[in-house]
Design an enzyme around this catalytic site. Structure first.
Site, mmCIF file in Angstrom:
data_model
loop_
_atom_site.group_PDB
_atom_site.id
_atom_site.type_symbol
_atom_site.label_atom_id
_atom_site.label_comp_id
_atom_site.label_asym_id
_atom_site.label_seq_id
_atom_site.Cartn_x
_atom_site.Cartn_y
_atom_site.Cartn_z
ATOM 1 N N SER A 228 0.828 -1.199 0.000
ATOM 2 C CA SER A 228 0.000 0.000 0.000
ATOM 3 C C SER A 228 0.863 1.250 0.000
ATOM 4 C CB SER A 228 -0.912 -0.002 1.237
ATOM 5 O OG SER A 228 -1.686 1.162 1.282
ATOM 6 N N GLY A 229 0.566 2.176 -0.909
ATOM 7 C CA GLY A 229 1.320 3.420 -1.010
ATOM 8 C C GLY A 229 2.453 3.352 -2.006
ATOM 9 N N THR B 41 -2.137 1.761 -7.998
ATOM 10 C CA THR B 41 -3.318 2.321 -8.656
ATOM 11 C C THR B 41 -2.913 3.329 -9.722
ATOM 12 O OG1 THR B 41 -4.610 2.001 -6.636
ATOM 13 C CG2 THR B 41 -5.489 3.533 -8.274
ATOM 14 N N ASN C 240 -0.921 5.359 2.930
ATOM 15 C CA ASN C 240 -1.336 5.877 1.627
ATOM 16 C C ASN C 240 -2.651 6.618 1.798
ATOM 17 O OD1 ASN C 240 -1.814 6.382 -1.032
ATOM 18 N ND2 ASN C 240 -2.009 4.249 -1.667
ATOM 19 N N SER D 164 -5.451 4.516 -0.709
ATOM 20 C CA SER D 164 -5.071 3.102 -0.758
ATOM 21 C C SER D 164 -6.226 2.249 -1.271
ATOM 22 C CB SER D 164 -4.659 2.626 0.645
ATOM 23 O OG SER D 164 -4.376 1.254 0.640
ATOM 24 N N SER D 165 -5.945 1.387 -2.267
ATOM 25 C CA SER D 165 -6.953 0.454 -2.768
ATOM 26 C C SER D 165 -7.133 -0.649 -1.737
ATOM 27 C CB SER D 165 -6.519 -0.133 -4.110
ATOM 28 O OG SER D 165 -6.391 0.861 -5.078
ATOM 29 N N GLY E 91 0.336 -6.318 -2.735
ATOM 30 C CA GLY E 91 1.620 -6.988 -2.724
ATOM 31 C C GLY E 91 1.755 -7.847 -1.471
ATOM 32 N N GLU F 256 2.488 -8.852 2.131
ATOM 33 C CA GLU F 256 2.352 -8.031 3.335
ATOM 34 C C GLU F 256 2.953 -8.744 4.540
ATOM 35 O OE1 GLU F 256 -1.665 -6.816 3.954
ATOM 36 O OE2 GLU F 256 -1.636 -5.372 2.311
#
Length: 1163
Positions: free
Chosen positions: A162-163, A167, A212, A215-216, A442, A444
């Site tokens: 994330s971040g 996206t 983020n 973040s998605s 990704g 984690e």
């Protein structure tokens, strides 16, 4: 577990085949000097004193002017430290993209860079992958051209934490494809719909996290479908694992999904009113307040963007409204709170504290409040022929509420994806070319890893597995195609880890499902016990409670956790919550309650709530569904040619120019980047077709320079032999040369750079010689022309000089003659003027002498007159001095009085009171003799002040004060109720009869304007009780109507009223007495009661005075008066007594001739 395979560096070309064509004449390589001067501006600039030629070199290859190493496959030496150092070096120079073969590493710069302009799109369009510096556009162009020209389906896999910019990377890929594909109205519409689907999904699926701001919180895979020309036809979106737990709870410093904040910030007041919402975030329990506002994020503007995007994608207005209603319902759902109650049988149950939010939510969704309230309090368990209903305690009620909120939002999100797919799907039914874009979590590794991290990492294990398989397959196919000897390479195969997780019987997911479905007590601890029993001997599974004794003393492994050694490293998972999150249960009562809703969208979201289709089977678990989705995704990806983008964030501060080496190292490990490099370098690190290779390096050998006439392969063989490159460092394929060690490639590049410098010096020498010779011949030819032109110019100039000199001489002669004549004329004129001047001066002198003589004579005569006058005055003053002393006192007195009055008026000016009519202040008089004037001035000032105050009144205000004045004249000191009415304004129409639809029929029956409308009580003679009536007063009549139906009961013309009787006390009773013989006096007089008696009587008195006949209405104020009821007269008597019905007066019948009104005694 290892496997023997042959690996290489990918089948991509290093240089574009169109860069060099040996069979075509290249003007830049032609030795004709004029052409050199035209095509070599950089060398000309260097010769003429400009910038050096080296600075004008254009990048035509990945290897030219490289910052660090653009392709990690060529990194030498290869280690984790050198890998990170190369990334940092490129990041510091704003080079955020780096290759690993055909894999793109993308570093998030956390700022805008000028590398995504339309010019950049055109620069990378139809260019070879390695032709320019690394860029995401190069990968997108390579994938698009392979799809369009070679008819190969493509997929682009974007991974990272994330971040890291996943996206944004997917947006860049889609925007590039949209920019380079065809144009046309229909094509542009499809592209716009595909691009505008992103804002909608981001609003409902993205949230602000500590890592983020956008973040998605879901995985997205989009298949974009193209026709045979490469124009987009439509697309299909698949979503994976929405983080629906965020709906009900967010970690500290994070927000809920964007759409909640966008709706409250950007919706209009009317929209929020329809949705029964308020703008204040603090009113909703599901919204975190510590991070409600995000810097750089305009929720209001984003809401308008989302509404516009939904319109472009194809959402109808009623669908948008339905979606917003469901979002509002989720917010309302979070505000429902429960309180415990104990039943008589000793069991605990829950009740809703405040039902207002529940009521509003039910109104939004069209659900009966009682149905949903029962679903929150009871749970029904169904067997084959039996139903058991149990009560829910407070904890279970909160669980049910949150489960409903999560399911409602998750199903709404899935419906949005389905609805978008309906709009963007391809209409044509022919076979389409497909490009897939995968934007998914990704790998984690957190401090506290739970069920979500477990299945995310499982998905990444599958992606790593398919990456290895597809990469090796591509390498193998190229080696076979080129006829290169197969090399066995040892590599780690992560299939054993995938089997540990997904194996049908002994896999972790299968055991978790089995634990969730079995009867009896099921907890996270029983699940961990089962894992310890089955997976104890597995080499990638670790637990303190397993049979493997080496972990018994491992204090880094808590008892309630297990650890899996993934391909990216070891991850510690806490089993708490695994069973509940995998079950993901929603009570059937809630599903059925949702299905009963009248809302158009709710029934589609909860089909299992249909009583006619009751399914007693347990719904599939979250792990089972995700495993099936991942399996479908993997099968889909295996049918396509993969392209990889690995996203990395350089720091956790979301700041530019900061490179956190430990953080990047951590991401590089779990993304498996070093593994990717080793796989790519396992065989041959670099390969290139013979033609571009010969064109690039032919200047290194005299036999191949400047032109090689034979086949390209033979030229490369001659070149490599001449350079004495060891034979084990390269191999010849059918169409390419394969180089094993990057040092060999760097050796060739260094030799080429030195050779280019020598060639540049040679070209400069030849060019400068040609330029000097050309300049000399040009100067020689120009000298003849210049000489001829100069001689002509010199003769013309000489003629012009002679002509100019003649003209000057002539002008000087004529000027001298003219000046001589002018001097003679001026002398003659001066002589004439001198005679006139002398004569004038003489006459002036004579006149001034005569004037002085006359002035002296006049002064002497005036002096005689003055002396005479003074003498006469002296004589008169001596004669009248005795009379002056007798009148001096009166004159001094008058002067003194005048000064006192002047001082009085000036002092009064500075001490004037305010302009308020009720201000009784007035300055004190300074002297007693001013009493009359002082009083009169005070009266005059007050009258003037009142006039100024009255001039500010409007006509309406004047009428109100006139009514108040008339009321004072009638009731002041006569009626005890009067003082309390003074402060109350006379409103008149208290029922708003013209606006209230209830009285519309009554209002239309009134011909004249209604002056007063109020509810009064009509006193019944029989029992003294009151009946509510509507009292209407117009300028011609008094009307009594029924309070409930509005039907007119009595209408009395004002001329028929003879008088009005009231008491002297504080009651509201009054009698309307009618004239004898009047048509409306058949039933007798009216005895009424009202709280606004003073206003009613005053308006009656004024209206009667202004009526046509002008008769004044009599007002009788007495504590005892007679009222005519039909044929009998009844005496109404007012007495003081104790309060009975509160503090209001009460009427009681004493006999047939007496009604007694008891008025409470006022303190």
């Amino acid at each position: 577990m290892t496997q023997s395979l042959v690996l290489g560096a990918g089948s991509k070309q290093l240089l574009h085949p169109k860069m060099f064509r040996p069979d075509e004449r290249d003007p830049e390589r032609d030795w004709d000097c004029p052409r050199l001067s035209r095509h070599l501006p950089s060398y000309r600039q260097d010769y003429e004193g400009g910038e050096p030629a080296a600075k004008m070199e254009v990048k035509t290859s990945l290897l030219d002017n490289m910052i660090g190493v653009g392709d990690m496959v060529l990194l030498e030496p290869l280690s984790e430290d050198s890998f990170l150092e190369n990334l940092k070096n490129r990041f510091d120079h704003n080079e955020i993209y780096t290759y690993i073969g055909s894999v793109v590493i993308s570093m998030n710069p956390y700022r805008s860079l000028p590398i995504y302009t339309p010019d950049k799109v055109e620069e990378y369009r139809n260019r070879n992958f390695y032709e320019l510096s690394p860029h995401i556009y190069a990968l997108a162009d390579e994938a698009y051209r392979s799809l369009r020209d070679q008819d190969k389906d493509q997929c682009i896999l974007i991974t990272g934490e994330s971040g890291a910019g996943k996206t944004e990377a997917s947006k860049l890929v889609m925007s590039y494809v949209a920019a380079v594909c065809g144009k046309g109205q229909e094509v542009n519409k499809v592209k716009e719909q595909l691009l505008q689907s992103n804002p909608v999904l981001e609003a409902f699926g993205n949230a602000k996290t500590v890592r983020n701001d956008n973040s998605s919180r879901f995985g997205k895979y989009m298949d974009i479908e193209f026709d045979f020309k490469g124009d987009p036809l439509g697309g299909v979106i698949s979503n994976y694992l929405l983080e629906k737990s965020r709906v009900v709870k967010q970690p500290r410093g994070e927000r809920n999904f964007h759409v909640f904040y966008q709706l409250l910030s950007g919706a209009s007041d009317d929209t929020l009113k329809k949705l029964k919402l308020h703008r204040d975030f603090s009113k909703y329990n599901y919204l975190s307040l510590d991070s409600a506002a995000v810097n750089g994020l305009d929720d209001a503007a984003n809401f308008r963007t989302v509404r516009n995007a939904m319109q472009i994608v194809g959402f109808m207005e009623d669908e948008v409204q339905s979606v917003l209603e469901l979002v509002a319902a989720v917010l309302k759902l979070g505000n429902i709170e429960f309180k415990p109650e104990s039943r008589c049988n000793g069991t605990d149950e829950s009740r809703i504290k405040d039902k207002n939010d529940l009521k509003e939510m039910c109104e939004l969704l069209g659900i009966e409040q009682s149905v949903l309230e029962r679903a929150f309090s009871y749970r029904t368990v169904e067997a084959k022929l039996e139903k058991v209903s149990t009560t829910l305690n407070v904890a279970q009620a909160y669980y049910a509420r949150d489960a409903l909120a999560k399911n409602l939002y998750s199903r709404l999100f899935s419906w949005l994806v389905t609805r978008i797919n309906e709009s963007i799907k391809a209409q044509a039914k022919t076979r389409h070319k497909v490009m897939g874009v995968l934007d998914i979590y990704g790998f984690e590794i957190f401090e506290d890893n739970s069920f979500e991290q477990f299945i995310i990492n499982y998905c990444n294990e599958k992606l790593q597995q398919i990456f290895i398989e597809l990469t090796l397959r591509e390498e193998q196919e190229e080696y076979v195609r080129e006829g290169i000897e197969w090399t066995n390479i040892e590599y780690f195969n992560n299939a054993i880890i995938c089997d540990l997780i997904e194996k049908n019987q002994n896999g972790i997911l299968a055991m978790l499902d089995e634990e969730c479905l079995r009867p009896g007590t099921v907890t996270d601890e029983t699940f961990l016990d089962k894992l310890n029993t089955v997976c104890a001997e597995h080499q990638h599974f670790e637990s303190r409670l397993s049979k493997n004794s080496k972990f018994l003393t491992d204090h880094s492994l808590p008892h309630s956790c297990f650890r899996i050694q993934h391909y990216a490293g070891k991850v510690l998972y806490r089993v708490e919550g695994f069973v509940d999150k995998n079950n993901d249960l929603l009570y059937r009562d809630l599903s059925q309650a949702m299905y009963k809703a009248n809302h158009s969208l709710i029934k589609q979201l909860f089909p299992e709530g249909n009583p006619a289709k009751v399914n007693l089977k347990r719904p599939p678990t979250a792990g089972f569904q995700f495993k099936a989705s991942v399996g479908t995704l993997m099968r889909n990806l295996q049918t396509k040619n993969p392209n990889y983008i690995r996203c990395i964030k350089p720091n956790d501060k979301k700041a530019s120019h900061i490179f956190n080496e430990s953080l990047v190292r951590h991401q590089a490990r779990y993304l498996g980047l070093m593994e990717n490099v080793r796989v790519r370098r396992a065989g041959y690190a670099f390969r290139q077709p013979y033609e571009p290779c010969l064109e690039r390096y032919k200047m290194l050998c005299k036999r191949t320079w400047p032109h090689w006439r034979g086949p390209a392969r033979e030229g490369v063989e001659v070149l490599m032999t001449d350079l004495q490159v060891p034979a084990d460092e390269f191999a010849y394929g059918r169409s390419k040369i394969f180089i094993g060690n990057p040092r060999t490639l760097f050796f060739l590049e260094e030799r080429r750079r030195q050779c280019l410098q020598d060639l540049a010096a040679l070209i400069q020498k030849i060019y400068r010689g040609w330029k000097c010779r050309s300049q000399f011949l040009l100067l020689k030819k120009s000298q003849i022309v210049v000489a001829a032109w100069y001689r002509r110019y010199a003769q013309q100039k000489k003629y012009r000089n002679i002509k100019s000199a003649t003209t000057v001489v002539q002008s000087y002669t004529r000027g001298w003659q003219a000046r001589k004549l002018l001097r003679e004329l001026k002398y003659q004129k001066r002589c004439e003027e001198a005679v006139t001047t002398i004569s004038a001066f003489w006459h002036g002198t004579q006149a001034r002498r005569e004037l002085r003589r006359l002035k002296d004579e006049a002064r002497r005569k005036h002096a005689v007159a003055v002396i005479w006058a003074y003498w006469q005055g002296l004589k008169i003053r001596r004669e009248y001095r005795k009379f002056f002393r007798a009148n001096a006192g009166k004159k001094i007195y008058d002067f003194t009085i005048q000064r006192i009055m002047q001082k009085y008026f000036l002092g009064l000016k500075s001490t004037m009171p305010s302009m308020s009519p009720i201000d009784k202040n007035w300055p004190a008089r300074p002297y007693r003799f001013l009493d009359g004037v002082h009083t009169e001035l005070r009266r005059i000032f007050h009258l003037w002040r009142c006039k100024k105050y009255r001039s500010q009144f409007t006509e309406e205000k004047k009428a109100v004060y006139e009514e108040k004045l008339e009321a004072s004249e009638i009731f002041k000191d006569k009626k005890a109720l009067y003082p309390s009415s003074v402060s109350q304004p006379f409103k008149g129409d208290y029922l708003e009869i013209t606006k209230n639809p209830k009285y519309q029929k009554l209002s239309s029956a009134m011909e004249d304007k209604v002056l007063l409308a109020d509810v009064v009580n009509k006193i019944n003679r029989a029992n003294g009780k009151g009946t509510a009536r509507i009292f209407l007063l117009t300028k011609n009549s008094v009307v009594l109507a029924d309070h409930k139906t509005g039907q007119v009961k009595v209408s009395v013309p004002l001329p028929d009223l003879s008088s009005v009787s009231v008491s002297t006390q504080s009651d509201g009773f009054f009698a309307l007495k009618l004239k004898e013989g009047a048509a409306s006096a058949v039933k007798g007089d009216f005895l009424l009661s009202s709280e606004r008696l003073i206003e009613i009587i005053t308006k009656l008195h004024r209206t009667g005075a202004t009526a046509a006949d002008g008769e004044q209405l009599d007002i009788d104020i007495s504590d005892e008066f007679l009222v005519q009821f039909k044929h009998d007269k009844v005496c109404v008597k007012f007495v003081q007594g104790l309060p009975r019905n509160g503090n209001s007066a009460s009427c009681k019948r004493k006999n047939n001739r007496l009604l007694e009104v008891s008025v409470p005694t006022t303190a």
